[in-house]
Design an enzyme around this catalytic site. Structure first.
Site, PDB file in Angstrom:
ATOM      1  N   SER A   1     -42.591  76.263   9.763  1.00 13.78           N
ATOM      2  CA  SER A   1     -41.883  77.530   9.964  1.00 13.78           C
ATOM      3  C   SER A   1     -40.807  77.718   8.901  1.00 13.78           C
ATOM      4  O   SER A   1     -39.891  76.892   8.797  1.00 13.78           O
ATOM      5  CB  SER A   1     -41.242  77.555  11.342  1.00 13.78           C
TER       6      SER A   1
ATOM      7  N   HIS B   1     -45.832  79.437   8.816  1.00 11.55           N
ATOM      8  CA  HIS B   1     -45.446  80.158  10.039  1.00 11.55           C
ATOM      9  C   HIS B   1     -44.255  81.061   9.717  1.00 11.55           C
ATOM     10  O   HIS B   1     -43.219  80.605   9.244  1.00 11.55           O
ATOM     11  CB  HIS B   1     -45.065  79.128  11.107  1.00 11.55           C
TER      12      HIS B   1
ATOM     13  N   ASP C   1     -41.612  83.701  11.220  1.00  5.39           N
ATOM     14  CA  ASP C   1     -40.995  84.182  12.461  1.00  5.39           C
ATOM     15  C   ASP C   1     -40.354  85.546  12.240  1.00  5.39           C
ATOM     16  O   ASP C   1     -39.368  85.662  11.515  1.00  5.39           O
ATOM     17  CB  ASP C   1     -39.937  83.178  12.932  1.00  5.39           C
TER      18      ASP C   1
ATOM     19  N   MET D   1     -38.291  88.454  13.911  1.00  6.81           N
ATOM     20  CA  MET D   1     -37.417  88.708  15.076  1.00  6.81           C
ATOM     21  C   MET D   1     -36.678  90.023  14.866  1.00  6.81           C
ATOM     22  O   MET D   1     -36.247  90.320  13.752  1.00  6.81           O
ATOM     23  CB  MET D   1     -36.385  87.589  15.213  1.00  6.81           C
TER      24      MET D   1
ATOM     25  N   HIS E   1     -45.543  85.075  13.688  1.00  6.45           N
ATOM     26  CA  HIS E   1     -45.135  84.996  15.098  1.00  6.45           C
ATOM     27  C   HIS E   1     -44.153  86.134  15.335  1.00  6.45           C
ATOM     28  O   HIS E   1     -43.012  86.085  14.868  1.00  6.45           O
ATOM     29  CB  HIS E   1     -44.494  83.614  15.333  1.00  6.45           C
TER      30      HIS E   1
ATOM     31  N   MET F   1     -41.664  88.069  17.360  1.00  8.90           N
ATOM     32  CA  MET F   1     -40.755  88.056  18.514  1.00  8.90           C
ATOM     33  C   MET F   1     -40.045  89.400  18.508  1.00  8.90           C
ATOM     34  O   MET F   1     -38.859  89.513  18.160  1.00  8.90           O
ATOM     35  CB  MET F   1     -39.773  86.879  18.383  1.00  8.90           C
TER      36      MET F   1
ATOM     37  N   MET G   1     -44.764  78.337  23.922  1.00 10.47           N
ATOM     38  CA  MET G   1     -43.435  78.060  23.355  1.00 10.47           C
ATOM     39  C   MET G   1     -42.843  76.816  24.015  1.00 10.47           C
ATOM     40  O   MET G   1     -42.846  76.696  25.247  1.00 10.47           O
ATOM     41  CB  MET G   1     -42.488  79.246  23.578  1.00 10.47           C
TER      42      MET G   1
ATOM     43  N   ASP H   1     -44.731  75.536  19.563  1.00 10.08           N
ATOM     44  CA  ASP H   1     -43.690  75.978  18.634  1.00 10.08           C
ATOM     45  C   ASP H   1     -42.324  75.753  19.275  1.00 10.08           C
ATOM     46  O   ASP H   1     -42.042  76.307  20.348  1.00 10.08           O
ATOM     47  CB  ASP H   1     -43.911  77.474  18.331  1.00 10.08           C
TER      48      ASP H   1
HETATM   49  C1  DX5 Z   1     -38.194  79.838  17.372  1.00  5.82           C
HETATM   50  C2  DX5 Z   1     -39.296  79.993  16.364  1.00  5.82           C
HETATM   51  C3  DX5 Z   1     -39.763  78.736  15.756  1.00  5.82           C
HETATM   52  C4  DX5 Z   1     -38.712  77.948  15.010  1.00  5.82           C
HETATM   53  C5  DX5 Z   1     -38.975  76.520  15.327  1.00  5.82           C
HETATM   54  O1  DX5 Z   1     -38.071  80.983  18.107  1.00  5.82           O
HETATM   55  O2  DX5 Z   1     -40.410  80.633  16.926  1.00  5.82           O
HETATM   56  O3  DX5 Z   1     -40.899  78.953  14.923  1.00  5.82           O
HETATM   57  O4  DX5 Z   1     -38.717  78.098  13.627  1.00  5.82           O
HETATM   58  O5  DX5 Z   1     -37.982  75.744  14.771  1.00  5.82           O
HETATM   59  P1  DX5 Z   1     -37.860  74.192  15.098  1.00  5.82           P
HETATM   60  O6  DX5 Z   1     -39.142  73.547  14.661  1.00  5.82           O
HETATM   61  O7  DX5 Z   1     -36.678  73.770  14.284  1.00  5.82           O
HETATM   62  O8  DX5 Z   1     -37.632  74.081  16.570  1.00  5.82           O
HETATM   63 ZN    ZN Z   2     -42.262  80.668  15.741  1.00  4.64          ZN
END
Ligand code: DX5
Ligand code: ZN
Length: 223
Positions: free
Chosen positions: A9, A32, A34, A36, A65, A67, A136, A174
């Site tokens: 990620s 990956h 993210d 948001m 991903h 969110m 998750m 994740d």
């Molecule tokens: C959190 C994200 C993850 C995040 C994971 O909401 O969806 O992808 O980057 O980070 P780590 O591996 O540090 O928990």
């Molecule tokens: Zn993620």
């Protein structure tokens, strides 16, 4: 089940040097991304323009991903601009079945994510349409949180539901995935592993990707 896949990620990477950071993990299977929106989760990252640019330069396929609120509208757009896999949160979708269909029609693999308190039993009918189910293992929103081992029964249940044949739905985990926690995920039935801080907070991210993959392969062989 296909081979164990690692999806670093970039949430924990240097956002001023994303191309170099992605190239530093080119031995991974996916990158990956993210997305948001500060509505679905209390944090804000990147959106369509940056993801579109990353799709043009990334040597790895993009695992997006989302969110965000209103994935019904946005998820297919991420597929159109070059994301190879698009995962939306079922809690945010008005019509998850249609969302899955639209992502696939736009040319990407379709994934659906469950927050820790979301029960898979309510969505069993959607599983046959999916390419990937994301369980998750932290509350979505931030990197570097503690792994929730109590999500492993959910991973086991999903694997039981989708089977483990060559075309079975992939199961992604994740949040808090690291060399300390990846084996229990693989033993529970996960086969796609997202790791942010575990990969990008070390001096040799590529070596960590290889280490994570080999831990997962070995753990899966000895459930
Ligand atoms: C959190 C994200 C993850 C995040 C994971 O909401 O969806 O992808 O980057 O980070 P780590 O591996 O540090 O928990
Ligand atoms: Zn993620």
């Amino acid at each position: 089940m296909v081979a164990m896949q690692i999806s670093p990620s970039i949430l924990s990477a240097d956002f001023a040097n994303l191309q170099a950071q992605i190239e530093a993990v080119s031995n991974a299977d996916w990158v990956h991304v993210d997305v948001m929106d500060n509505h679905f989760v209390p944090n804000l990252t990147i959106g369509v323009p940056v993801v579109e640019s990353l799709a043009k330069i990334s040597p790895l396929p993009l695992d997006c991903h989302l969110m965000i609120d209103n994935p019904d509208l946005w998820a297919p757009k991420y597929a159109e601009i070059g994301a190879n896999s698009v995962t939306f949160h079922v809690e945010a979708a008005a019509n998850p079945a249609m969302c899955i269909k639209d992502i696939k029609a736009a040319g990407a693999r379709a994934g659906m994510a469950l927050k820790p308190n979301t029960d898979i039993e309510d969505y069993i009918d959607l599983l046959p349409q999916l390419d990937m189910l994301l369980v998750m293992t932290v509350e979505p929103g931030f990197g570097g949180q503690a792994f929730m081992a109590d999500m492993m029964p959910k991973v086991r249940r999903v694997r039981e539901l989708v089977g483990d044949g060559p075309n079975a739905v992939w199961i992604q985990v994740d949040g808090g995935v690291s060399a300390d926690t990846i084996e229990q995920c693989a033993q529970a039935g996960a086969d796609v592993f997202v790791a942010g801080s575990a990969v990008f907070a070390v001096s040799e991210p590529a070596a960590m990707v290889d280490q994570l993959r080999s831990l997962a392969v070995t753990a899966c062989a000895h459930p």
